[in-house]
Design an enzyme around this catalytic site. Sequence first.
Site, mmCIF file in Angstrom:
data_model
loop_
_atom_site.group_PDB
_atom_site.id
_atom_site.type_symbol
_atom_site.label_atom_id
_atom_site.label_comp_id
_atom_site.label_asym_id
_atom_site.label_seq_id
_atom_site.Cartn_x
_atom_site.Cartn_y
_atom_site.Cartn_z
ATOM 1 N N CYS A 89 -31.989 -5.296 35.368
ATOM 2 C CA CYS A 89 -32.398 -5.715 34.026
ATOM 3 C C CYS A 89 -33.054 -7.102 34.068
ATOM 4 O O CYS A 89 -34.143 -7.238 34.628
ATOM 5 C CB CYS A 89 -31.187 -5.652 33.077
ATOM 6 S SG CYS A 89 -31.680 -5.725 31.347
ATOM 7 N N HIS A 179 -29.094 -0.072 33.719
ATOM 8 C CA HIS A 179 -27.832 -0.647 34.215
ATOM 9 C C HIS A 179 -27.056 0.373 35.058
ATOM 10 O O HIS A 179 -26.351 1.214 34.518
ATOM 11 C CB HIS A 179 -26.973 -1.111 33.030
ATOM 12 C CG HIS A 179 -27.527 -2.329 32.378
ATOM 13 N ND1 HIS A 179 -27.162 -3.604 32.740
ATOM 14 C CD2 HIS A 179 -28.459 -2.465 31.420
ATOM 15 C CE1 HIS A 179 -27.835 -4.479 32.029
ATOM 16 N NE2 HIS A 179 -28.635 -3.820 31.216
ATOM 17 N N GLU A 181 -24.459 -0.184 36.743
ATOM 18 C CA GLU A 181 -23.031 -0.530 36.798
ATOM 19 C C GLU A 181 -22.211 0.125 35.689
ATOM 20 O O GLU A 181 -20.990 0.189 35.799
ATOM 21 C CB GLU A 181 -22.853 -2.062 36.767
ATOM 22 C CG GLU A 181 -23.188 -2.773 35.450
ATOM 23 C CD GLU A 181 -24.675 -3.080 35.261
ATOM 24 O OE1 GLU A 181 -25.515 -2.429 35.909
ATOM 25 O OE2 GLU A 181 -25.000 -3.946 34.436
ATOM 26 N N GLY A 235 5.089 -9.474 35.421
ATOM 27 C CA GLY A 235 3.748 -8.954 35.162
ATOM 28 C C GLY A 235 3.177 -8.397 36.461
ATOM 29 O O GLY A 235 3.780 -8.545 37.532
ATOM 30 N N ASP A 237 0.479 -9.205 38.293
ATOM 31 C CA ASP A 237 0.005 -10.091 39.359
ATOM 32 C C ASP A 237 1.158 -10.699 40.147
ATOM 33 O O ASP A 237 1.180 -10.645 41.382
ATOM 34 C CB ASP A 237 -0.888 -11.206 38.779
ATOM 35 C CG ASP A 237 -2.071 -10.635 38.012
ATOM 36 O OD1 ASP A 237 -2.419 -9.472 38.267
ATOM 37 O OD2 ASP A 237 -2.628 -11.336 37.153
ATOM 38 N N SER A 239 4.190 -9.686 40.366
ATOM 39 C CA SER A 239 4.974 -8.657 41.060
ATOM 40 C C SER A 239 4.288 -8.233 42.353
ATOM 41 O O SER A 239 4.941 -8.018 43.380
ATOM 42 C CB SER A 239 5.168 -7.414 40.179
ATOM 43 O OG SER A 239 5.832 -7.773 38.999
#
Length: 529
Positions: A89, A179, A181, A235, A237, A239
């Site tokens: 783009c 795009h 993605e 949470g 992360d 953990s």
Amino acid sequence: MTSVNKNLHDERLLIVDFGSQYTQLIARRVRECGVYCEILPWDAPDDAFLEFSLNGIILSGSPETVTLGTTPRAASCLFDLGVPVLGICYGMQTMATQMGGKVESVAKHEFGHAQIDVDPSSQLLADLGGKDGALPVWMSHGDQVVATPEGFSVSASTSSAPIAAMEDVQRNLYAVQFHPEVTHTPCGAALLKRFCHDICGCHGLWTADNIVEDAIASVQAQVGEDQVILGLSGGVDSSVVAALLARAVGSQLTCVFVDNGLLRKGERQEVESFFSPANSIGNALQLNLITVDAEDEFLTKLDGVEDPEAKRKVIGNTFIDVFEREANKVENAKWLAQGTIYPDVIESAASKYGKAHVIKSHHNVGGLPERMDLKLVEPLRELFKDEVRQIGLHLGLPAELVQRHPFPGPGLGVRILGAVNKPSADVLREADHIFITELRSADLYSKVSQAFAVFLPIKSVGVVGDARRYAPVIALRAVETIDFMTARWAHLPYDFIEHVSNRIINEISGVSRVVYDVSSKPPATIEWE
Ligand code: XMP
């Protein structure tokens, strides 16, 4: 998987960010191709680009227009490196402009689904699927390339964009106006895979197995025989960091779980039981887990504090006090483990170059390592959230824990508007529990990105049975989002909301009324404070 015997960082792509909301999505898609990549802002110094030895470059989209001379351009050193470059783009438009082509604003913006006709000789686009070279793609642009630079050929066109893709195979330059993605471009994943593997020559070394192995080896090399402490919140992360470190350094790790009185219903018990040696994962990890009951300390310090940022500061500072006290009991602790993930690193890089505005201070416990004179170990620094989840599953953490919605560090402290106290927290805990339990049983929990209840300290009149009730209001919030930077309010079924509302009002005497939040982000934020 590949048999190539290389370190997983040996092959890497650079994503140059021009400010598109999709830049992180591009990076995630590249990682899904099994290739490590990093994002740098377009105005990073040349040295930062050159230091990052690489196999290829992707130029992102942008809300800007290249038709103005003052807007971002790709650093010219990027085109001199001789590695393949893919412009997406705005990335295509700036490539065209910088190489001597022409871009113009068009009266009719092309937005949404489109069909491209592909030149069958295109290196990037040929044979990606579709009949007669026609491929459905997703477009979002107001400017377009109207003349290709010398040496480029047109590789795809649409009815309204005659130059919808271009390439110069000699110089290894490729560009698409659409795009790849986004999932609305069905051939997008195959296109990016072709760019990463066939054009840039990467082999797909970035796999869960390799990431875990590499993270364990780097933590072991970093930490040696020292003791490490980790604030475990339960949470995703922290953990995953706990599980990874337990594998890497075993009993050198001590986890501290602080119950600040602002947790959700049953959360402390859940964390304790997840990591208890009584179950298989806890038994395999053998975590040293210390739980600190600090509810009184937090609520006393929060007494009368109303401003959201002031509350964040009080909660963050109190956490540091409590954590420090506990951590000081661990002899020879030299390292503090943190669940910093890649989007945090990108945010800090953007602020380093002066572009980020602080709306909320999300990083609640900054300053802890300096104060305690600890060095940081951050094994998730390179990972996106979905990769952290994948690693968590790979390490044997239960899906229920790994798929949890995010929960902010200040917890219910920023979901009770204004001053925080225990009775409000208790009411909110019950309401939130009903909402989340119902979402799970209606199979809606994993269909929304984040859902929670908010306590509004305004009283409203209701009638329950024959009695008048004058009590606070509960707001329900549920959003769908990819990156939490923008979000759409979740269109939950009316019947479902009605059922949750009935349960909350009938079962919790401290609530008069339930409302559903229909604000998207922006302009609203996800949390209410
Ligand atoms: P907002 O409200 O800014 O939230 O749209 C975006 C995401 O960040 C979380 N959030 C926080 N997380 N400390 C945190 O650790 C905070 O102070 C904080 N404030 C918001 C929010 O839950 C959402 O996932």
